[in-house]
Design an enzyme around this catalytic site. Structure first.
Site, mmCIF file in Angstrom:
data_model
loop_
_atom_site.group_PDB
_atom_site.id
_atom_site.type_symbol
_atom_site.label_atom_id
_atom_site.label_comp_id
_atom_site.label_asym_id
_atom_site.label_seq_id
_atom_site.Cartn_x
_atom_site.Cartn_y
_atom_site.Cartn_z
ATOM 1 N N PHE A 200 4.935 6.265 14.581
ATOM 2 C CA PHE A 200 4.372 5.854 13.299
ATOM 3 C C PHE A 200 5.068 4.572 12.852
ATOM 4 O O PHE A 200 6.168 4.275 13.304
ATOM 5 C CB PHE A 200 4.583 6.957 12.248
ATOM 6 N N GLN B 254 2.345 1.407 -3.314
ATOM 7 C CA GLN B 254 1.973 1.182 -1.925
ATOM 8 C C GLN B 254 0.469 1.071 -1.740
ATOM 9 O O GLN B 254 -0.265 1.977 -2.135
ATOM 10 C CB GLN B 254 2.493 2.323 -1.051
ATOM 11 N N HIS C 155 -2.035 1.216 1.046
ATOM 12 C CA HIS C 155 -2.124 1.609 2.453
ATOM 13 C C HIS C 155 -3.005 0.580 3.145
ATOM 14 O O HIS C 155 -4.051 0.206 2.617
ATOM 15 C CB HIS C 155 -2.737 3.012 2.549
ATOM 16 N N LEU D 194 -9.008 7.178 2.787
ATOM 17 C CA LEU D 194 -7.951 6.870 3.745
ATOM 18 C C LEU D 194 -8.382 6.968 5.208
ATOM 19 O O LEU D 194 -9.087 7.877 5.604
ATOM 20 C CB LEU D 194 -6.775 7.830 3.513
ATOM 21 N N GLU E 7 -2.860 6.413 9.361
ATOM 22 C CA GLU E 7 -2.030 5.542 10.179
ATOM 23 C C GLU E 7 -1.906 6.088 11.600
ATOM 24 O O GLU E 7 -1.551 5.367 12.534
ATOM 25 C CB GLU E 7 -0.637 5.447 9.527
ATOM 26 N N ARG F 86 3.963 -0.476 6.253
ATOM 27 C CA ARG F 86 2.674 -0.532 5.555
ATOM 28 C C ARG F 86 2.530 -1.776 4.674
ATOM 29 O O ARG F 86 1.448 -2.345 4.578
ATOM 30 C CB ARG F 86 2.504 0.725 4.702
ATOM 31 N N HIS G 165 -2.485 3.744 -2.605
ATOM 32 C CA HIS G 165 -2.235 5.002 -1.926
ATOM 33 C C HIS G 165 -1.089 5.812 -2.498
ATOM 34 O O HIS G 165 -1.139 7.041 -2.543
ATOM 35 C CB HIS G 165 -1.941 4.681 -0.456
ATOM 36 N N ARG H 116 7.465 2.871 1.299
ATOM 37 C CA ARG H 116 7.615 4.150 1.987
ATOM 38 C C ARG H 116 7.090 4.071 3.410
ATOM 39 O O ARG H 116 6.031 3.479 3.656
ATOM 40 C CB ARG H 116 6.836 5.247 1.232
#
Lengths: 243, 573
Positions: free
Chosen positions: B122, B235, B237, B251, B254, B285, B350, B385
């Site tokens: 990730f 954030q 995304h 969404l 990821e 991100r 997000h 994050r």
């Protein structure tokens, strides 16, 4: 912009009727978008349950043109637009207001089901094959559409005796967990009323997650109940052991 | 006069029933506390259910070299050093145990060849670290927690909205709430309260968040005297759906990039080569979101103003198995078969890294008896994050909050609730029914979303932020004149009126903080201050309520112990 008519149930537990609303139709629009348009522009107190709007939470269930659906996954362009699109609340649950019904019964049924219990001294190693096998049951999003269409609940209202397809799926997910050590066959037979299901497969047809509820959950569970309680050899064995 | 509300009493009251709230409830119950959980939706529908990619935990099942130290370093670097280092340490150290515990409660994860929990790559994580089950990890997690909690004996108050915290001489005494179903009031008496209400994304137009994410927990805490920290760090995304219009913002996990998905612009260029040649699509991100935004602004976007995200070079069966919900989402909502062609994606609001300021060990805020965990709390994620660190955050700090809340309740006497506070809360909640105003809550909400989208988005300027503050002031005065139709029976227009108040508070907090931070760091990008400022690396923005309204102060960051400094500076362990 194109327009469509939504014929939406408005009312509470005592009374109500459908009301027609004209809404503009944008490309790719879903029925839930249309309901939001009505809330924002025409009827601010229209009661609708929803959360993720992506088919993952199972909140926005309703009956669209007579078919139980998630409104967030029902495309307007899949419905005939030369006639009104009817949107009614789920029929099998008591109405609260408009499209919102009282689904609390489901949460009470769920409490009866003993949770996962690992076998004694189990080693936490699992093969992917075993994970794949139960995955199907564990992807249930609790939209309760299967409960809504099941005739044992919808026509016969056997809510006291019968848990409904959603909870057979849940039990299947537990029973087929590779490390679970509990048997829930007695519970299925006596408290969850598995025997009432006569495998008409209505639940499977409406499941938005495409879970093969009847074939993969209910029938194997019925077999387990038969093996445990009605198998002549097991019966004889039990008698001999005095259990 | 008989009270026009019902009363319930618990040692620990938890507001919010996502991962953090449920994990807190389970822990508080294990400590012998009586626990009530209040949630705005039905149980099991909170945003945790939508989490797709996985839970970050350095279990080293796939990459044996992984350790808490590397996870700590990744988290701090991803957060641009603004993280609370103690929280980042606890999180990295405790998350493997929290995952194992979840497994012992019945959660099933995908497996390695040797039968252990499988972990995937990730963004921003050095090693393959995300424990997952396909792309529906959040569903597995919330079902496991909800069933565990219910079986252990938590009392759940579903579809119930808290609108005010009650205090007794500065400490927490309970909460005032209403049932969404019938509009009746309910007063909770509690010695400890845990806020686990999630984020604020519904204040933006393009968002992955559902109607619930209105910052109401943060607003409750703020009004009770707690501090909101790092609110400028919102954030976006990088990958939300952009087409068709109705699904904009939903969404796209990821995990698509984690499984090898490639980003391209209109010309077919793999543009991440320009922005982060080393990490490419698996950059953090903030970087990927800005890269996509920049490509679109420069005229290299797709037909509907996004970028292409392509996973179709992988075998179709593999894609369907590892990303089943993405496959269905695009097929059903956008008529795109992701095993055959690319998706169109663009940034979507997000998550908020900021939130209620809490103590790292106990999750207690500056108000005695008031705790916060999960997205509603600040600290762990700093300025940005990492994906996967949210689910582990919920477990680690949900547990810590529940533990500390139960211990606090044990030490405390029963507080008394103040009738004047209850009456005021009732009056405020019912005002839209008797107002002579004409403002529709839906219209004010739409306008708020435009303001935040256009003026407090991915790239910010002094001018835009000042304009946003002026617009927010106008919206606040409009919100004082809301009028709702219908009765108190399940009335979404009325429900939105209160949510709007919370959204306006958090929007103002975000904007004030963003205006003050004259640098670019993590998710906060100022066009007029494009670089990192070492002075701002040493302090947080803190928002607090004062008699004159919202006020901001700066809080110096506590120096990091030598031992952690060394871990952070190392290149490997």
């Amino acid at each position: 912009m194109k327009q469509a008519t939504l014929r939406v149930f408005r009312g509470d537990s005592n009374s109500g009727q459908t009301v027609d609303y004209r809404v503009p139709v944008a490309p790719g629009m879903v029925v839930l978008d249309a309901l939001h348009y009505i809330q924002g522009h025409l009827a601010p107190d229209l009661a609708v349950r929803w959360n993720c709007k992506a088919g993952k939470c199972g909140s926005c269930s309703a009956e669209v043109n007579g078919r139980p659906r998630l409104t967030c996954k029902t495309r307007m362009d899949d419905l005939p637009q030369d006639q009104p699109i009817t949107v009614l609340p789920m029929k099998s649950f008591p109405r609260i207001k408009d499209l919102v019904t009282d689904v609390s019964w489901n949460y009470r049924v769920n409490r009866k089901i003993p949770p996962f219990q690992p076998r004694e001294g189990v080693e936490w190693k699992i093969s992917q094959l075993d994970v794949d096998r139960v995955q199907e049951f564990r992807k249930c999003i609790e939209c309760f559409l299967c409960q809504n269409v099941c005739h044992v609940l919808r026509e016969h209202d056997k809510k006291e005796q019968f848990a409904g397809p959603r909870f057979f799926v849940r039990v299947a997910g537990l029973e087929m967990h590779p490390l679970d050590g509990l048997s829930r066959a007695g519970l299925l037979k006596d408290q969850l009323g598995l025997g009432y299901c006569n495998i008409t497969k209505c639940c499977t047809e409406v499941c938005p997650e495409e879970i093969h509820i009847t074939d993969n959950a209910i029938i194997p569970l019925k077999e387990r109940v038969v093996d445990e309680f009605y198998d002549p050899l097991t019966k004889l064995f039990r008698k001999m052991r005095g259990v | 006069m008989t009270a026009n509300y019902e009363t319930r009493e618990h040692d620990v009251l938890i507001i919010g029933a996502g991962g953090a709230g449920l994990r807190a409830a389970i822990e508080a119950l294990a400590q012998g506390a009586s626990v009530g959980v209040v949630c705005k939706s039905l149980l099991g529908k909170a945003h945790t259910v939508m989490a797709e990619g996985g839970i970050a935990a350095a279990m080293a099942n796939v990459d044996a070299a992984d350790s808490w130290k590397t996870h700590f370093r990744d988290t701090m670097r991803g957060g641009k050093l603004l993280n609370n280092w103690r929280m980042a340490q606890l999180h990295a150290q405790e998350s493997p145990d929290r995952v194992r515990e979840l497994e012992q409660w019945g959660a099933l994860f995908d497996r390695t060849e040797s039968g252990d929990i499988l972990q995937r790559a990730f963004g921003g994580h050095t090693f393959k670290r995300l424990c997952h089950v396909g792309d529906r990890t959040g569903l597995e997690m919330i079902r496991t927690l909800q069933d565990r909690g219910v079986q252990q004996g938590i009392d759940v108050y579903m579809e119930c909205t808290s609108t005010r915290l009650l205090t007794d001489n500065g400490r927490v005494a309970g909460a005032f709430a209403y049932w969404r179903e019938n509009g009746r009031f309910i007063v909770f008496k509690a010695k400890s309260i845990v806020i686990a209400t999630g984020g604020i994304g519904k204040a933006w137009r393009v968002t992955s968040n559902s109607w619930e994410y209105t910052g109401d927990g943060m607003a409750l805490a703020y009004e009770a005297g707690a501090e909101l920290m790092d609110m400028e760090f919102v954030q976006f995304h990088p990958t939300g759906m952009v087409w068709p219009p109705g699904v904009q913002g939903i969404l796209v996990t990821e995990a698509v990039r984690g499984e090898g998905g490639i980003l391209r612009n209109k010309a077919g260029e793999r543009f991440m080569e320009k922005y982060d040649p080393k990490r490419m699509e698996l950059s953090t991100r903030d970087v990927v979101a800005r890269s996509i935004y920049t490509e679109v602004k420069k005229g290299r976007g797709t037909e509907h103003g996004g970028a292409y995200l392509d996973i179709s070079h992988k075998p179709a069966e593999y894609v369907k198995k590892k990303l089943p919900s993405m496959y269905h989402q695009f097929k059903e909502l956008a008529d795109v078969d992701i095993t055959k062609g690319p998706m169109e994606v663009g940034p979507t609001c997000h998550y908020v890294m900021g939130g209620i300021r809490v103590d790292a060990e106990t999750a207690q805020s500056t108000v005695p008896g008031l705790f916060a965990a999960g997205e509603a709390a600040a600290g762990l994620h700093g300025a940005n994050r990492l994906g996967g660190n949210s689910l582990s955050d919920l477990l680690v700090f949900g547990r810590r909050a529940g533990l500390a809340a139960a211990q606090h309740a044990k030490r405390s006497s029963t507080p008394s609730v103040d009738n004047a506070q209850i009456e005021q809360a009732e009056k405020e909640l019912l005002a839209p029914f008797s107002n002579s105003g004409t403002e529709s809550p839906y219209a004010v909400h739409r306008d708020l979303q435009e303001v935040m989208q256009n003026l407090v988005g991915i790239f910010r300027t002094d001018e835009d932020l000042k304009k946003a503050l002026a617009e927010l002031a106008k919206l606040k005065s409009r919100a004082a004149k809301l009028s709702v139709e219908g009765s108190r029976l399940f009335n979404p227009g009325w429900h939105l009126s209160y949510d709007l108040k919370a959204m306006l508070i958090v929007s103002e907090a975000v904007t004030h903080s963003a205006l003050a931070r004259t640098e670019s760091r993590g998710a906060h990008s100022r066009i007029d201050h494009p670089s990192v400022d070492p002075v701002w690396e040493k302090k947080h923005n803190v928002i607090i309520r004062e008699s004159g309204g919202m006020s901001r102060r700066e809080l110096p960051i506590e120096p990091m112990p030598e031992e952690l400094k060394q871990i952070l500076a190392a290149e490997s362990d």
